[in-house]
Design a protein around this motif. Structure first.
Motif: not given
Length: 314
Positions: A207-221
């Motif tokens: 998540e930290r490395m994705l900052q600036g790109h967007g956020q994942r859509h977590i469907v299942l945990e």
């Protein structure tokens, strides 16, 4: 009053047994004046003559006779302690090792470790406990012997040794309708994701490395990697997983790997232990097995020019 030590008791027992100062000196490899000096120390300490001269030699007093039994027992106990060694025989051991492992370490490392232990130490048992917020306290108390996995929270205050390096890749269904072999960041963020939330998976790093790109859509945990390949292979979801986990399911015809479209740092799998077990022979043996099985060595190390580094606790 002069204090006596173990050598003085050896002198006492030798005189008692041989009834002679000179013979005691000879048997102990000491000079007669030294034995006489030690006897004087004993007499002063116990406020008793201990021995009196007679035609038959040095006769013990009643006090010395009573003291002799205690002295012999003490010397025997000391000898047992002195001869004791911090040794470990894996072929004969019936010891149970308690190892804290992340979910991924259980999948990647545990089978190889068990195979080796079954061959070298058939009587040894392994008890696996999960890595959690209590792991550090359990290592310190001795309730857990070793912790293995990605645990940056244990880097300080414990001995540690790097075993191997992990990197992340993507995992997706083989027949996924949209995911190309080399996806863009848009392709990656446009899909639904499965998040493995067990301790040590490093999802916070992703998540930290994705900052600036967007956020994942977590469907299942899910709480572990168990069954993850089946979920990915039968849905259009994708997962970001360690390379070695992906390799383990690489033969599954339902899934394939893909490179992540953003930079993410590698991380280290280490074994961690408390100072209380650092010199213990059994623990050293167990750590050696993990090192020999999983340590990633540099070319110099493979040629015998390098040795694994173990950090001193700070």
């Amino acid at each position: 009053m002069q204090q006596i030590d173990i050598k003085d008791l050896h002198v006492f027992v030798a005189i008692y047994t041989l009834r002679s100062v000179s013979q005691a000196a000879l048997s102990l490899g000491l000079s007669q004046p030294t034995v006489s000096f030690n006897l004087a120390k004993l007499r002063e300490h116990y406020q008793n003559p201990l021995f009196v001269r007679s035609p038959a030699g040095m006769e013990p007093t009643a006090f010395a006779t009573a003291l002799h039994a205690s002295a012999v027992g003490m010397l025997a106990a000391f000898d047992t302690v002195a001869r004791q060694r911090n040794a470990f025989d894996p072929a004969l051991s019936r010891q149970t090792f308690r190892i804290a492992m992340t979910d991924l370490s259980q999948i990647v490392l545990l089978p190889g470790l068990l195979t080796r232990l079954r061959s070298m130490a058939p009587g040894v048992a392994i008890r696996i406990v999960p890595i959690n917020e209590h792991t550090a306290d359990m290592l310190e108390s001795g309730d857990t012997d070793l912790a293995v996995g990605f645990m940056p929270q244990l880097d300080a205050g414990f001995y540690q040794q790097k075993l191997l390096t992990q990197r992340y890749v993507g995992l997706v269904a083989l027949d996924h309708p949209r995911m190309p072999p080399q996806p863009s960041i848009g392709d990656y963020l446009g899909e639904g994701h499965v998040l493995v939330s067990t301790s040590g998976t490093g999802h916070a790093v992703v998540e930290r490395m994705l900052q600036g790109h967007g956020q994942r859509h977590i469907v299942l945990e899910v709480p572990s990697y168990l069954g993850l390949a089946s979920i990915i292979g039968k849905t259009d979801l994708l997962a970001t997983v360690p390379q070695r986990q992906a390799d383990l399911v690489g033969d599954d015809a339902l899934v394939r790997q893909f490179p992540l479209p953003f930079a993410i740092p590698d991380y280290q799998i280490k074994q961690h232990w408390h100072e209380r077990n650092h010199h213990d022979a059994a623990h050293r043996w167990l750590r050696t097995q993990l090192t020999e099985l999983f340590l990633e060595r540099s070319p110099a190390a493979r040629l015998g020019e390098d040795t694994p580094h173990v950090a001193k606790p700070v």
